[in-house]
Design an enzyme around this catalytic site. Structure first.
Site, PDB file in Angstrom:
ATOM      1  N   GLU A  32     -21.837 -24.677  -8.745  1.00 18.77           N
ATOM      2  CA  GLU A  32     -21.611 -23.334  -9.607  1.00 18.77           C
ATOM      3  C   GLU A  32     -20.349 -23.058  -9.926  1.00 18.77           C
ATOM      4  O   GLU A  32     -19.857 -22.138  -9.049  1.00 18.77           O
ATOM      5  CB  GLU A  32     -22.475 -22.213  -9.117  1.00 18.77           C
ATOM      6  CG  GLU A  32     -23.997 -22.269  -8.642  1.00 18.77           C
ATOM      7  CD  GLU A  32     -24.509 -21.301  -9.083  1.00 18.77           C
ATOM      8  OE1 GLU A  32     -25.477 -21.024  -9.873  1.00 18.77           O
ATOM      9  OE2 GLU A  32     -24.529 -20.291  -8.234  1.00 18.77           O
ATOM     10  N   LYS A  92     -30.521 -12.550  -8.896  1.00 19.41           N
ATOM     11  CA  LYS A  92     -29.438 -11.383  -8.552  1.00 19.41           C
ATOM     12  C   LYS A  92     -30.018  -9.889  -7.904  1.00 19.41           C
ATOM     13  O   LYS A  92     -31.158 -10.148  -7.493  1.00 19.41           O
ATOM     14  CB  LYS A  92     -28.234 -11.220  -9.475  1.00 19.41           C
ATOM     15  CG  LYS A  92     -28.166 -12.607 -10.124  1.00 19.41           C
ATOM     16  CD  LYS A  92     -26.793 -12.755 -10.699  1.00 19.41           C
ATOM     17  CE  LYS A  92     -26.639 -13.681 -11.668  1.00 19.41           C
ATOM     18  NZ  LYS A  92     -25.255 -14.168 -11.853  1.00 19.41           N
ATOM     19  N   SER A 127     -24.508 -20.190 -16.464  1.00 16.39           N
ATOM     20  CA  SER A 127     -25.100 -19.934 -18.011  1.00 16.39           C
ATOM     21  C   SER A 127     -25.938 -21.109 -18.413  1.00 16.39           C
ATOM     22  O   SER A 127     -25.750 -21.333 -19.601  1.00 16.39           O
ATOM     23  CB  SER A 127     -23.804 -19.912 -18.929  1.00 16.39           C
ATOM     24  OG  SER A 127     -22.784 -18.757 -18.388  1.00 16.39           O
ATOM     25  N   ASN A 169     -32.515 -17.374  -9.947  1.00 15.54           N
ATOM     26  CA  ASN A 169     -31.829 -16.239  -8.977  1.00 15.54           C
ATOM     27  C   ASN A 169     -31.765 -14.971  -9.697  1.00 15.54           C
ATOM     28  O   ASN A 169     -31.029 -14.774 -10.851  1.00 15.54           O
ATOM     29  CB  ASN A 169     -30.368 -16.732  -8.893  1.00 15.54           C
ATOM     30  CG  ASN A 169     -29.594 -15.791  -8.087  1.00 15.54           C
ATOM     31  OD1 ASN A 169     -30.020 -14.778  -7.572  1.00 15.54           O
ATOM     32  ND2 ASN A 169     -28.188 -15.793  -8.138  1.00 15.54           N
ATOM     33  N   HIS A 225     -23.466 -17.920  -2.404  1.00 16.55           N
ATOM     34  CA  HIS A 225     -23.427 -17.588  -3.835  1.00 16.55           C
ATOM     35  C   HIS A 225     -21.810 -17.233  -3.908  1.00 16.55           C
ATOM     36  O   HIS A 225     -21.434 -16.264  -3.094  1.00 16.55           O
ATOM     37  CB  HIS A 225     -24.414 -16.673  -4.254  1.00 16.55           C
ATOM     38  CG  HIS A 225     -24.417 -16.558  -5.687  1.00 16.55           C
ATOM     39  ND1 HIS A 225     -23.496 -15.968  -6.389  1.00 16.55           N
ATOM     40  CD2 HIS A 225     -25.437 -17.327  -6.509  1.00 16.55           C
ATOM     41  CE1 HIS A 225     -23.964 -15.923  -7.798  1.00 16.55           C
ATOM     42  NE2 HIS A 225     -24.945 -16.902  -7.875  1.00 16.55           N
ATOM     43  N   GLY A 241     -22.703 -16.411 -15.471  1.00 10.87           N
ATOM     44  CA  GLY A 241     -22.733 -15.147 -16.286  1.00 10.87           C
ATOM     45  C   GLY A 241     -21.865 -14.811 -17.219  1.00 10.87           C
ATOM     46  O   GLY A 241     -21.689 -13.591 -17.924  1.00 10.87           O
ATOM     47  N   GLU A 266     -20.874 -14.947  -5.940  1.00 10.31           N
ATOM     48  CA  GLU A 266     -20.635 -13.164  -5.965  1.00 10.31           C
ATOM     49  C   GLU A 266     -20.662 -12.770  -4.451  1.00 10.31           C
ATOM     50  O   GLU A 266     -19.872 -11.670  -4.258  1.00 10.31           O
ATOM     51  CB  GLU A 266     -22.007 -12.799  -6.759  1.00 10.31           C
ATOM     52  CG  GLU A 266     -21.802 -13.211  -8.048  1.00 10.31           C
ATOM     53  CD  GLU A 266     -23.167 -13.080  -8.889  1.00 10.31           C
ATOM     54  OE1 GLU A 266     -24.130 -12.767  -8.385  1.00 10.31           O
ATOM     55  OE2 GLU A 266     -23.121 -13.586 -10.110  1.00 10.31           O
TER      56      GLU A 266
HETATM   57  C1  PEP Z   1     -26.204 -17.646 -10.567  1.00  7.53           C
HETATM   58  O1  PEP Z   1     -26.280 -16.280 -10.650  1.00  7.53           O
HETATM   59  O2  PEP Z   1     -26.343 -18.548  -9.695  1.00  7.53           O
HETATM   60  C2  PEP Z   1     -26.082 -18.211 -12.075  1.00  7.53           C
HETATM   61  C3  PEP Z   1     -25.865 -19.277 -12.257  1.00  7.53           C
HETATM   62  O3  PEP Z   1     -26.063 -17.142 -13.035  1.00  7.53           O
HETATM   63  P1  PEP Z   1     -26.080 -17.484 -14.620  1.00  7.53           P
HETATM   64  O4  PEP Z   1     -27.113 -18.347 -14.868  1.00  7.53           O
HETATM   65  O5  PEP Z   1     -26.380 -16.028 -15.278  1.00  7.53           O
HETATM   66  O6  PEP Z   1     -24.993 -17.867 -15.117  1.00  7.53           O
END
Ligand code: PEP
Length: 252
Positions: A166, A10, A212, A8, A94, A172, A96
């Site tokens: 998630e 983003k 992460s 992803n 997601h 992040g 975000e």
């Molecule tokens: C994500 O954006 O779905 C995600 C898991 O980000 P990160 O791996 O940076 O934590």
């Protein structure tokens, strides 16, 4: 079930950098037993497709789609439009987008259903906030988001849904979720769709972990029962690093 890793990006990489990323990643050696996809910004789909040509590895994905197929919805992009780029999967819900753009469970359900109807696999993201986790309400939040999202979905469509657990506090932040806690959340997600669709779907529908994930910890998740792959944000931005992560995910 084959494992799946989705990048992803983003809001990173416009068309120029997206094309370069895809060309660099295509030089990476990937495990044969692994499915890999990239979820790229909508404006970069054409460039990513051009660099991929007819190649299906990695599969091309998007990060968001609207639930209507066309009409007066300024700024939105329909599943039918994504199909024109050969998109085969698209994120829905997601965290975000839920937290910063006001996406509700109902909107996520409509998006997931519209994607599946168009033949694009919805990748439904669910996960608890830090506050919910601290209250001991993580699994309740995960179950409720999952139930809401599958309202209008079928398990056996041509575009099989994928779930991504998630935890919001792990995205992040560098604070990856303990694999055993992720396992419990994955079981909760499976419990919801199995209750709705039937036990036979337990081994047919993939539930990924995201939050992460990097090349060092990916093995911990991939070797945990019930975790069928990963959704990777920050660690997918460097194509060579992402190649390394994919190789670590399914050792030869
Ligand atoms: C994500 O954006 O779905 C995600 C898991 O980000 P990160 O791996 O940076 O934590």
């Amino acid at each position: 079930m084959r494992k799946l890793i989705i990048a992803n990006w983003k809001m990173h990489y416009g068309p120029v950098k997206a094309g370069a990323w895809v060309r660099a990643f295509r030089r990476e050696r990937l495990p044969k037993d692994l499915d890999v996809a990239i979820a790229v910004p909508a404006v970069s789909l054409a460039a990513a497709r051009a660099s991929l040509g007819r190649a299906t590895i990695p599969a091309l994905g998007a990060q968001n789609a609207f639930w209507e197929s066309q009409g007066a919805y300024t700024g939105e992009i329909s599943p039918a439009m994504l199909l024109e780029f050969g998109v085969t999967m698209c994120l829905a819900g997601h965290s975000e987008r839920r937290s910063q753009l006001g996406e509700t469970d109902e909107m996520v359900a409509k998006k997931a259903a519209a994607l599946q109807k168009a033949g694009i696999a919805p990748v439904i993201c669910v996960g608890e906030t830090d506050a919910e986790r601290k209250k001991g309400a993580a699994l309740k939040a995960v179950r409720s988001q999952t139930l809401a999202a599958i309202k209008n979905l079928k398990p056996d469509g041509q575009a099989q849904p994928v779930f991504a657990y998630e935890p919001v506090w792990a995205i992040g932040t560098g604070r990856a979720c303990h694999p055993e806690d992720a396992k419990a959340a994955h079981e909760a997600i499976r419990g919801v769709f199995v209750k709705t669709w039937g036990a036979k779907w337990t081994h047919e529908i993939r539930v990924l972990y995201g939050g992460s994930v990097d090349a060092r910890n990916i093995t911990d998740y991939m070797t945990t029962t019930g975790i069928d792959g990963a959704l990777v944000g920050g660690s997918s931005l460097d194509p060579r690093g992402f190649g390394l992560l994919c190789r670590a995910a399914v050792p030869a």
